[in-house]
Design a protein around this motif. Structure first.
Motif, PDB file in Angstrom:
ATOM      1  N   UNK A  23      48.229  23.039  49.889  1.00 27.10           N
ATOM      2  CA  UNK A  23      48.891  22.320  50.988  1.00 27.10           C
ATOM      3  C   UNK A  23      49.346  23.337  52.028  1.00 27.10           C
ATOM      4  N   UNK A  24      49.761  22.853  53.191  1.00 23.82           N
ATOM      5  CA  UNK A  24      50.205  23.737  54.285  1.00 23.82           C
ATOM      6  C   UNK A  24      51.592  24.287  53.947  1.00 23.82           C
ATOM      7  N   UNK A  25      51.629  25.293  53.058  1.00 27.94           N
ATOM      8  CA  UNK A  25      52.896  25.755  52.494  1.00 27.94           C
ATOM      9  C   UNK A  25      53.793  26.450  53.513  1.00 27.94           C
ATOM     10  N   UNK A  26      53.220  27.133  54.507  1.00 26.29           N
ATOM     11  CA  UNK A  26      54.086  27.802  55.493  1.00 26.29           C
ATOM     12  C   UNK A  26      54.933  26.773  56.207  1.00 26.29           C
ATOM     13  N   UNK A  27      54.272  25.731  56.730  1.00 28.79           N
ATOM     14  CA  UNK A  27      55.000  24.700  57.471  1.00 28.79           C
ATOM     15  C   UNK A  27      55.940  23.933  56.547  1.00 28.79           C
ATOM     16  N   UNK A  28      55.455  23.537  55.378  1.00 30.08           N
ATOM     17  CA  UNK A  28      56.264  22.706  54.477  1.00 30.08           C
ATOM     18  C   UNK A  28      57.471  23.485  53.952  1.00 30.08           C
ATOM     19  N   UNK A  29      57.275  24.772  53.638  1.00 30.39           N
ATOM     20  CA  UNK A  29      58.403  25.592  53.157  1.00 30.39           C
ATOM     21  C   UNK A  29      59.469  25.703  54.244  1.00 30.39           C
ATOM     22  N   UNK A  30      59.052  25.878  55.505  1.00 39.75           N
ATOM     23  CA  UNK A  30      60.018  26.023  56.601  1.00 39.75           C
ATOM     24  C   UNK A  30      60.795  24.717  56.810  1.00 39.75           C
ATOM     25  N   UNK A  65      47.290  30.964  48.554  1.00 39.34           N
ATOM     26  CA  UNK A  65      47.859  30.700  49.864  1.00 39.34           C
ATOM     27  C   UNK A  65      48.200  32.080  50.408  1.00 39.34           C
ATOM     28  N   UNK A  66      47.414  32.584  51.370  1.00 39.19           N
ATOM     29  CA  UNK A  66      47.539  33.987  51.752  1.00 39.19           C
ATOM     30  C   UNK A  66      47.225  34.826  50.519  1.00 39.19           C
ATOM     31  N   UNK A  67      48.127  35.759  50.186  1.00 43.13           N
ATOM     32  CA  UNK A  67      47.885  36.599  49.012  1.00 43.13           C
ATOM     33  C   UNK A  67      48.566  36.037  47.771  1.00 43.13           C
ATOM     34  N   UNK A  68      49.254  34.889  47.925  1.00 47.15           N
ATOM     35  CA  UNK A  68      50.036  34.376  46.799  1.00 47.15           C
ATOM     36  C   UNK A  68      49.325  33.229  46.077  1.00 47.15           C
ATOM     37  N   UNK A  69      49.477  33.225  44.764  1.00 47.20           N
ATOM     38  CA  UNK A  69      48.875  32.177  43.952  1.00 47.20           C
ATOM     39  C   UNK A  69      49.742  30.920  44.079  1.00 47.20           C
ATOM     40  N   UNK A  70      49.125  29.758  44.262  1.00 47.27           N
ATOM     41  CA  UNK A  70      49.904  28.526  44.377  1.00 47.27           C
ATOM     42  C   UNK A  70      50.735  28.331  43.102  1.00 47.27           C
ATOM     43  N   UNK A  71      51.953  27.865  43.311  1.00 46.14           N
ATOM     44  CA  UNK A  71      52.908  27.756  42.206  1.00 46.14           C
ATOM     45  C   UNK A  71      53.970  28.841  42.303  1.00 46.14           C
ATOM     46  N   UNK A  72      53.657  29.926  43.068  1.00 52.29           N
ATOM     47  CA  UNK A  72      54.615  31.040  43.184  1.00 52.29           C
ATOM     48  C   UNK A  72      55.391  31.005  44.491  1.00 52.29           C
ATOM     49  N   UNK A 127      67.532  22.021  53.867  1.00 51.15           N
ATOM     50  CA  UNK A 127      68.403  22.398  52.758  1.00 51.15           C
ATOM     51  C   UNK A 127      67.921  21.855  51.423  1.00 51.15           C
ATOM     52  N   UNK A 128      66.612  21.579  51.317  1.00 53.32           N
ATOM     53  CA  UNK A 128      66.055  21.029  50.072  1.00 53.32           C
ATOM     54  C   UNK A 128      65.316  22.132  49.310  1.00 53.32           C
ATOM     55  N   UNK A 129      64.960  21.830  48.064  1.00 51.62           N
ATOM     56  CA  UNK A 129      64.267  22.785  47.198  1.00 51.62           C
ATOM     57  C   UNK A 129      62.766  22.486  47.226  1.00 51.62           C
ATOM     58  N   UNK A 130      61.959  23.533  47.368  1.00 54.74           N
ATOM     59  CA  UNK A 130      60.507  23.353  47.351  1.00 54.74           C
ATOM     60  C   UNK A 130      59.987  23.511  45.920  1.00 54.74           C
ATOM     61  N   UNK A 131      59.323  22.458  45.430  1.00 56.67           N
ATOM     62  CA  UNK A 131      58.699  22.474  44.102  1.00 56.67           C
ATOM     63  C   UNK A 131      57.217  22.203  44.316  1.00 56.67           C
ATOM     64  N   UNK A 132      56.354  23.057  43.812  1.00 55.55           N
ATOM     65  CA  UNK A 132      54.911  22.839  43.999  1.00 55.55           C
ATOM     66  C   UNK A 132      54.316  22.101  42.810  1.00 55.55           C
TER      67      UNK A 132
END
Ligand SMILES: *Cc1c(COP(=O)(O)O)cnc(C)c1O
Length: 376
Positions: A144-151, A172-179, A157-162
């Protein structure tokens, strides 16, 4: 001689490919005398969390339980909302209610089939109540579009859970999804990219306190045996599944690479047909849990493919908010979920598993050409 049909998925083939090592692992567990939360689970928790690039892994009984444990870990309450998508396995939404919170369903971006950040922003501007967590789903192995969704999630003020149940090893970039989120949730259901011989799941996190809390919650609120410090439940990955998963983890990257190669072959072979093919996003590496095409004539196409010996599947035919269990009583983002409803009518998953042969891939491609020509 007529060709044997090409199956859409073949979980058995993955086990047969590693049969001798899996047989030995099973015998070792039987002989160890330890069947629950022993060395195999500990070893797998360490190896899988290292693979994802996080400090802690906690094995549980299923992917659904991984999501429930994550939500109970952050202590969601009965008035709290958790935002996720409707175009997903029903487990994602079921877990929110099982954890005692309320789902708020967000529409998808039709190009990626994952949570639309603009729809999330709109929903958070006028939420039905306090939104405490956001769960994007990396559906079909596409991040998913993690950069936008994380921001957006942090801003609220919510918690991001993948929900990474379909994206073991996707980047996602250099990171494994879930991290990327505070917590990542995985399933090892037999058709997933990393598969157990039954049910299994795992949560990962870099948060030491949260990891300690979730580890206790997983087993009656115990830190010390027979001392329940708070009310917990029982959801444990067993030694047998963990031992099998350790064997299968050694081939996960090679199998994901094979899925990517099959996807490239499909991309080339299906170009120019009146079908929407999976898009490639910059800076991500998908793992093609599914290879999903879209067609306005999906049902006719599926029938024509079946007659040509090509197995397909629909992930998923009815969005969660239209299922009898949820219809009319779940909070939806403003304007409803038109893209989720349209996707459910148009998506078709072609055969995708690492053991597909070149001959089978060729038959899928020519079968799709023939089926498309027939349905017009
Ligand atoms: C499979 C899956 C789950 C649930 O996993 P189980 O192990 O079947 O409980 C959750 N979310 C998604 C997106 C899945 O594909």
């Amino acid at each position: 001689m007529p060709n044997i049909p090409v199956p859409q998925a073949d979980p058995r083939a993955g086990f047969l490919a590693q049969r001798s090592r899996i047989d030995i692992a099973i015998i070792q567990v039987i002989e160890s005398g330890s069947y629950i939360l022993g060395q195999q689970v500990q070893g797998f928790e360490q190896e899988f969390s290292a693979f994802v690039g996080v400090r802690h892994g906690i094995g549980v009984a299923s992917g659904t339980d991984a999501l429930v444990l994550a939500l109970r870990g952050i202590e969601v309450g009965p008035e709290d909302y958790v935002a996720t998508v409707s175009h997903t396995a029903v487990a994602t939404v079921a877990a929110i209610e099982l954890a005692g919170a309320k789902p708020l369903l967000i529409d998808i971006d039709p190009k990626t089939h994952t949570m639309d950040p603009a729809a999330l922003t709109a929903a958070l501007e006028r939420p039905p109540g306090r939104v405490v967590a956001v769960i994007p789903v990396h559906l079909y192995g596409q991040p998913a579009d993690l950069d936008a969704i994380a921001a957006i999630t942090a801003q609220a003020g919510a918690v991001l859970i993948e929900d990474a149940a379909q994206s073991h090893g996707a980047l996602h970039g250099a990171r494994v999804t879930g991290s990327v989120g505070r917590i990542g949730c995985f399933s090892f259901y037999p058709t997933k990219n990393l598969a157990a011989l039954g049910d299994g799941g795992l949560v990962v996190t870099n948060d030491d306190t949260l990891a300690d809390h979730m580890r206790a919650l997983r087993q009656y609120g115990w830190r010390e045996r027979y001392v329940s410090e708070f009310p917990g439940f029982n959801s444990r990955l067993d030694e047998l599944q963990a031992a099998i998963l350790r064997v299968r983890l050694t081939r996960l990257e090679a199998e994901n690479q094979h899925r990517r190669e099959i996807a490239i072959a499909y991309d080339g072979g299906l170009q120019g047909l009146p079908l929407a093919l999976p898009i490639r996003q910059a800076n991500t590496s998908p793992v093609f849990h599914q290879y999903v095409v879209r067609s306005a004539k999906r049902d006719q196409l599926q029938r024509a493919l079946r007659l040509r010996g090509i197995g397909t599947n629909i992930h998923y035919p009815v969005p969660v908010h239209l299922q009898p269990a949820y219809r009319g009583r779940i909070a939806l983002g403003d304007g409803g979920l038109p893209e989720s409803e349209r996707a459910a009518k148009e998506v078709l998953s072609l055969p995708m598993f690492p053991q597909l042969t070149d001959e089978q891939i060729g038959r899928v491609i020519s079968g799709v050409h023939g089926a498309v020509a027939e349905v017009g």
